[in-house]
Design an enzyme around this catalytic site. Structure first.
Site, short mmCIF file in Angstrom:
data_model
loop_
_atom_site.label_atom_id
_atom_site.label_comp_id
_atom_site.label_asym_id
_atom_site.label_seq_id
_atom_site.Cartn_x
_atom_site.Cartn_y
_atom_site.Cartn_z
N ASP A 18 7.80 11.64 -5.28
CA ASP A 18 9.02 11.51 -4.48
C ASP A 18 8.84 12.08 -3.08
O ASP A 18 8.77 13.29 -2.90
CB ASP A 18 10.17 12.23 -5.19
CG ASP A 18 11.50 12.06 -4.47
OD1 ASP A 18 11.61 11.15 -3.63
OD2 ASP A 18 12.43 12.84 -4.75
N ASP A 66 12.39 7.11 1.43
CA ASP A 66 12.53 7.81 0.16
C ASP A 66 12.03 6.99 -1.02
O ASP A 66 12.62 5.98 -1.37
CB ASP A 66 14.02 8.17 -0.03
CG ASP A 66 14.27 8.96 -1.29
OD1 ASP A 66 13.32 9.59 -1.80
OD2 ASP A 66 15.41 8.94 -1.77
#
Length: 415
Positions: free
Chosen positions: A299, A111
């Site tokens: 992201d 992430d």
């Protein structure tokens, strides 16, 4: 294998060495007081996100209402989250890592929208049932740490204690990137959102400033130790298909991926070295254009593109998509994928166009309808206004240049 001299420090790239030879080689360099510089590619796994599953079942709208109720109940907590863009029901791409000596395997979210690494521990309560757990008593390189931690995400929370050990990117059966003396979280409790997720834990790849407890993130630690050939990594994501738990892309640590990515189009300086945050000045879809200076982030932990309500609504209208309150999503006929216009995002002096194949998602509704992969994202005055998630990264390889605090973009070479 190649060797190159940098000042009075010899650096070695061991990409072509076997795993066993490479470990022996690194051990020898350590004894000699030399450093080894690596370029390592890490295969990611694609799995359908819980967002898509819940959408197909018509549960996503109710879930969004549940989250809104939690925020209304305790707005001071949720409005000031240090990692407030993350809803881990939205994750599609996972990776294998190992921790400890001998290595203990885990499947984690890779992430770029967070900074902490945590996995469940053997003392985790029933919330960790069914997940792999880390047993520090079985690792000869583990160092205890009495500090506790709690992380509240947008879609869940976890808590536990910290420890230090060797964390390696990749499975034990493939070439790995070992990062010794890494501090990470060992969870003793996780919320239901994580309990029901396919991943064991989360590996954040963003900056230390975003880290809860100011723990140095794994990749920053690798850079600080001189392990990587270059202080950057590249993300290449494959197109979404109908299969799940299949190869989903490649993370390249220490170099730009020239196999899956074309030449770098441009670099954009980061406006904040917390998230990978930078400035975009225009969003366009068909006849709808919104030109304004926006703070945006790249992201990997978000499967859609998130933005301000009015802009997302305008883009959806231009696409001919309609919003369904029960599903909490925009619908568009799947037949429109081939004829739909691109989403054009202006970053710096370049326009980056996302094809409909990457932003119109077929999750098997069976009625000829697909989802417009965009959602309204209210940052409540904190953090970025836009989240450029997987549709953008599938179209363009993203180069996260930590050393020079900038983002690079290169066209994905997949057909």
């Amino acid at each position: 294998m190649y060797i190159r001299q940098l000042g009075n420090q010899t650096k070695y790239s061991t990409l072509e060495l076997s795993q066993k030879m490479r470990r022996s080689f690194i051990a020898l360099l350590t004894l000699l007081g030399l450093s080894s510089a690596l370029v390592v590619q890490h295969q990611m796994v694609y799995r359908e996100s819980r967002r898509s599953q819940m959408m197909r079942r018509g549960e996503w709208g109710a879930y969004l209402q549940h989250k809104a109720a939690l925020r209304d109940f305790n707005p001071s907590v949720y409005a000031s989250l240090p990692q407030n863009v993350n809803d881990y029901g939205d994750v599609e791409y996972l990776g294998n890592i190992t921790i400890g000596t001998p290595p203990q395997p885990f499947l984690v979210v890779l992430d770029t929208g967070s900074s902490n690494l945590w996995v469940p521990g053997t003392t985790c309560d029933g919330t960790c049932k069914g997940k792999k757990t880390f047993d520090f008593s079985k690792s000869t390189t583990f160092v205890s740490n009495n500090q506790t931690w709690v992380i509240q995400y947008e879609g869940g929370n976890a808590k536990g204690y910290l420890g230090q050990d060797t964390v390696s990117f990749g499975a034990a059966t493939e070439q790995q990137l070992p990062v010794p003396k890494t501090t990470f979280g060992i969870a003793t409790q996780i919320s239901a959102e994580f309990k029901n997720d396919a991943a064991d834990g989360i590996l954040g790849l963003a900056f230390t400033a975003l880290s809860v407890g100011h723990v140095t993130p794994v990749l920053i630690n690798a850079i600080n130790q001189g392990i990587l050939d270059q202080p950057l990594f590249t993300v290449w994501l494959e197109h979404v298909g109908t299969a799940t738990n299949v190869k989903g892309g490649v993370m390249t640590y220490g170099a730009i991926d020239t196999t899956n990515c074309g030449p770098v189009i441009a670099y954009q300086p980061l406006s904040s070295a917390t998230y990978y945050q930078f400035v975009a000045t225009s969003f366009k879809l068909g006849n709808y254009v919104q030109s304004k200076t926006y703070q945006v982030i790249s992201d990997t932990g978000t499967s859609f593109i998130g933005g301000p309500q009015a802009v997302v609504d305008g883009m959806a209208k231009a696409l001919g998509a309609t919003f369904d309150q029960d599903f909490g999503s925009y619908f568009v006929p799947c037949a429109n994928i081939k004829t739909s216009p691109t989403i054009d995002i202006t970053i710096g002096s370049n326009v980056y166009s996302i094809d409909a194949v990457n932003y119109v998602i077929d999750i098997g509704m069976g009625d000829g309808n697909c989802f417009f992969a965009a959602f309204a994202f209210n940052n409540f005055g904190f953090g970025p206004a836009w989240i450029l998630g997987d549709p953008f990264i599938r179209q363009y390889c993203n180069i996260y240049d930590i050393g020079q605090q900038r983002m690079g973009f290169a066209k994905s070479l997949q057909p």
